[in-house]
Enzyme design. Structure first.
Site, PDB file in Angstrom:
ATOM      1  N   THR A   4      13.893  56.202  69.048  1.00 34.02           N
ATOM      2  CA  THR A   4      14.078  56.421  67.617  1.00 34.02           C
ATOM      3  C   THR A   4      13.975  57.891  67.241  1.00 34.02           C
ATOM      4  OG1 THR A   4      13.016  56.043  65.452  1.00 34.02           O
ATOM      5  CG2 THR A   4      11.601  55.911  67.368  1.00 34.02           C
ATOM      6  N   TYR A  32       4.545  54.277  64.785  1.00 32.34           N
ATOM      7  CA  TYR A  32       5.824  53.757  65.267  1.00 32.34           C
ATOM      8  C   TYR A  32       6.504  54.791  66.169  1.00 32.34           C
ATOM      9  CZ  TYR A  32      10.781  52.565  65.325  1.00 32.34           C
ATOM     10  OH  TYR A  32      12.057  52.312  65.740  1.00 32.34           O
TER      11      TYR A  32
END
Length: 332
Positions: free
Chosen positions: A119, A143
């Site tokens: 990501t 995250y």
């Protein structure tokens, strides 16, 4: 290239289900491992084999051996940034620890290629835009850190074992399969285009705009939106490269090198639907960078891949068509 046997984790989820379609369409054999906590069995193309289990289970080794799996595409994981801040241990379990177990299963069972859904959150708040793969990775939420830790594990494992990998750092994934075979079906999704098309068909009363005072042309956050089908195609191209050059691994941004602001996205939804969605201006959310856009020169020079649906109105049109189809499905 001959069809391969590919294991797709999280293949009943949004991006995973599109990768399954792209692999099958390219002539590969696919086995999906998904615990169906957030995924949907109906989202898995019937040409694929679905095994309902967690990626961290030792059973995955049996699946790899039984199906002669030659490559793994790993999509399974938790993806809600604010939730990662409030429940970091969930993210280190579902993303980092589960990935460690899966990588070990790959090594033990002799699987040679690994493609990882990473990501842009690995960059944190980038010092410059667009951001390139060699720029500092300083995640600002659990995250992003949980994914960066997995990238580090892959790098170390590839140095120690006969396995190579591609880590694709996604920017903002949106849209749906142009043939209407899959799309984003998650309840309570946090993605702007998904929320906006839900509002367009009457599932929501308004769209919240979080932050109007960013240092951007119109004050709202700018993001690089990539069509999910283009992203899935990039995974198939990455697989081809890993197989053809087994000694090398790659970390690549997956984006278009083009940013759109929140207001520009909402304007596109208004254009495509020929209506006006109510917008409510709200304060910034914690941890949102002003702008996040991919320098995509590396993926374009490394993979045999070119975006086919890199147009904002196209992305919105496909997302809207899927949202209408989903509404019919839920009504029946």
């Amino acid at each position: 290239m001959m069809g391969m046997s590919v294991l797709v984790t999280g293949g009943a989820g949004y991006i995973g289900s599109h990768a399954v379609l792209a692999l099958l369409d390219a002539g590969h054999r696919v086995v999906v491992v998904d615990n169906l906590v957030t995924g949907f069995a109906w989202a898995v193309d019937p040409r694929a084999t679905l095994v309902e289990c967690a990626v961290e289970d030792d059973r995955v080794r049996d699946v790899i051996r039984e199906h002669g799996v030659e490559a793994i595409m790993h999509f399974a994981g938790s993806v809600v940034v604010p939730e990662s801040v409030s429940d970091p241990l969930k993210y280190y379990r579902n993303n980092t620890a589960a990935s460690r177990a899966l990588i070990e299963s790959a090594v033990v069972a002799g699987c040679k290629h690994f493609i990882f859904s990473s990501t842009a959150a690995t960059y944190g708040t980038p010092a410059k835009v667009p951001v390139a793969e060699g720029d500092p990775t300083v995640p600002i939420n659990p995250y992003g850190m949980s994914k960066l830790m997995t990238e580090a594990m892959l790098k170390d494992v590839a140095a120690a074992h006969p396995i190579n990998y591609a880590a694709l750092r996604y920017f903002n994934v949106a849209g749906a399969d142009p043939l209407g075979r899959s799309g984003q079906s998650t309840i309570g999704a946090t993605h702007l285009i998904k929320i906006a098309v839900e509002a367009a068909i009457g599932k929501r009363g308004h769209v919240g705009v979080y932050g109007t005072d960013f240092d951007t042309p119109d004050g709202t956050g700018v993001r690089d939106y990539i069509h999910v089908s283009d992203l899935a195609a990039a995974h198939v191209a990455a697989l081809d490269l890993l197989v053809s050059d087994p000694g090398r691994s790659h970390t690549l941004n997956a984006g278009y090198n083009r940013g759109f602001s929140v207001l520009e996205v909402l304007d596109a939804v208004d254009r495509v639907t020929n209506m006006q969605i109510e917008r409510r201006m709200e304060g910034r959310r914690a941890g949102d960078p002003a702008a996040l856009v991919a320098d995509n020169s590396a993926i374009l020079s490394t993979l045999a891949w070119r975006p086919a649906r890199a147009d904002l109105d196209t992305i919105v049109t496909d997302a809207l068509a899927w949202e209408r189809k989903l509404a019919e499905r839920q009504a029946s």
